[in-house]
Write a protein that holds these residues in place. Structure first.
Motif, PDB file in Angstrom:
ATOM      1  N   LEU A  98       0.831  -1.192   0.000  1.00  0.00           N
ATOM      2  CA  LEU A  98       0.000   0.000   0.000  1.00  0.00           C
ATOM      3  C   LEU A  98       0.866   1.241   0.000  1.00  0.00           C
ATOM      4  O   LEU A  98       1.949   1.256   0.586  1.00  0.00           O
ATOM      5  N   LYS A  99       0.368   2.283  -0.645  1.00  0.00           N
ATOM      6  CA  LYS A  99       1.089   3.543  -0.690  1.00  0.00           C
ATOM      7  C   LYS A  99       0.128   4.649  -0.296  1.00  0.00           C
ATOM      8  O   LYS A  99      -1.022   4.679  -0.770  1.00  0.00           O
ATOM      9  N   GLY A 100       0.589   5.519   0.581  1.00  0.00           N
ATOM     10  CA  GLY A 100      -0.232   6.654   0.979  1.00  0.00           C
ATOM     11  C   GLY A 100      -0.025   6.992   2.441  1.00  0.00           C
ATOM     12  O   GLY A 100       0.824   6.421   3.119  1.00  0.00           O
ATOM     13  N   ASP A 101      -0.830   7.913   2.911  1.00  0.00           N
ATOM     14  CA  ASP A 101      -0.793   8.314   4.309  1.00  0.00           C
ATOM     15  C   ASP A 101      -1.635   7.310   5.085  1.00  0.00           C
ATOM     16  O   ASP A 101      -2.815   7.541   5.367  1.00  0.00           O
ATOM     17  N   ILE A 102      -1.019   6.167   5.403  1.00  0.00           N
ATOM     18  CA  ILE A 102      -1.720   5.019   5.983  1.00  0.00           C
ATOM     19  C   ILE A 102      -0.985   4.566   7.236  1.00  0.00           C
ATOM     20  O   ILE A 102       0.220   4.292   7.199  1.00  0.00           O
ATOM     21  N   ASP A 103      -1.707   4.458   8.320  1.00  0.00           N
ATOM     22  CA  ASP A 103      -1.156   3.922   9.558  1.00  0.00           C
ATOM     23  C   ASP A 103      -0.935   2.417   9.364  1.00  0.00           C
ATOM     24  O   ASP A 103      -1.858   1.697   8.993  1.00  0.00           O
ATOM     25  N   ILE A 104       0.276   1.939   9.623  1.00  0.00           N
ATOM     26  CA  ILE A 104       0.613   0.540   9.381  1.00  0.00           C
ATOM     27  C   ILE A 104      -0.252  -0.408  10.206  1.00  0.00           C
ATOM     28  O   ILE A 104      -0.661  -1.476   9.720  1.00  0.00           O
TER      29      ILE A 104
END
Length: 148
Positions: A98-104
């Motif tokens: 996944l790519k983006g402003d995402i909390d792991i």
């Protein structure tokens, strides 16, 4: 009820399947048994279907959590049973990228919910004896640097 039409359209083993909305999928056998490379093999489509099923789940879950998914790729590897007929998927490994402003942690939870609860294709494979493993990778885009 689901309605699918299947028609042989290319050589001995080249088929097109069409759903009730007109979406078409091409299938073929492997070259060793007379296939011509016309389409994907039916067993590969099963893994593709699982990927699509999981992808829809995961993006939907992350959107509800207000995560920004800018890109989403999957790598799916599978190994089938050797020397038996039918030859089922023995192991399947997925890497969700996944790519983006995402909390792991949210990404991992979304993947777990899909793979363990919501994805019907994954459950179908599991009930046939497949060992499904997966991993999640999140890449956060670099912040833009403004030129002075």
């Amino acid at each position: 009820m689901v309605n699918i039409e299947l028609t042989r359209v290319e050589g001995d083993f080249g088929f097109e399947a069409k759903d009730s909305n007109g979406h078409v999928v091409r299938m073929d056998s492997n070259p060793e048994s007379g296939g011509k490379g016309f389409g994907a093999r039916p067993m590969q489509l099963l893994l593709m279907g699982m990927g699509g099923c999981a992808g829809i789940d995961i993006v939907s879950i992350l959107k509800k959590q207000r995560q920004i998914v800018e890109g989403f790729d999957m790598k799916i590897e599978g190994e089938r049973e050797a020397g038996v007929e039918p030859s089922l998927w023995k192991t399947v490994n997925i890497v969700f990228e996944l790519k983006g402003d995402i909390d792991i942690d949210k990404a991992k939870r979304a993947c777990a919910l899909s793979m363990d609860k919501y994805c019907s294709v994954a459950e179908t494979l599991r009930k046939s004896g497949s060992n499904i493993t997966w991993d999640v990778r999140v890449t956060t885009p670099e912040p833009a640097i403004s030129a002075s």
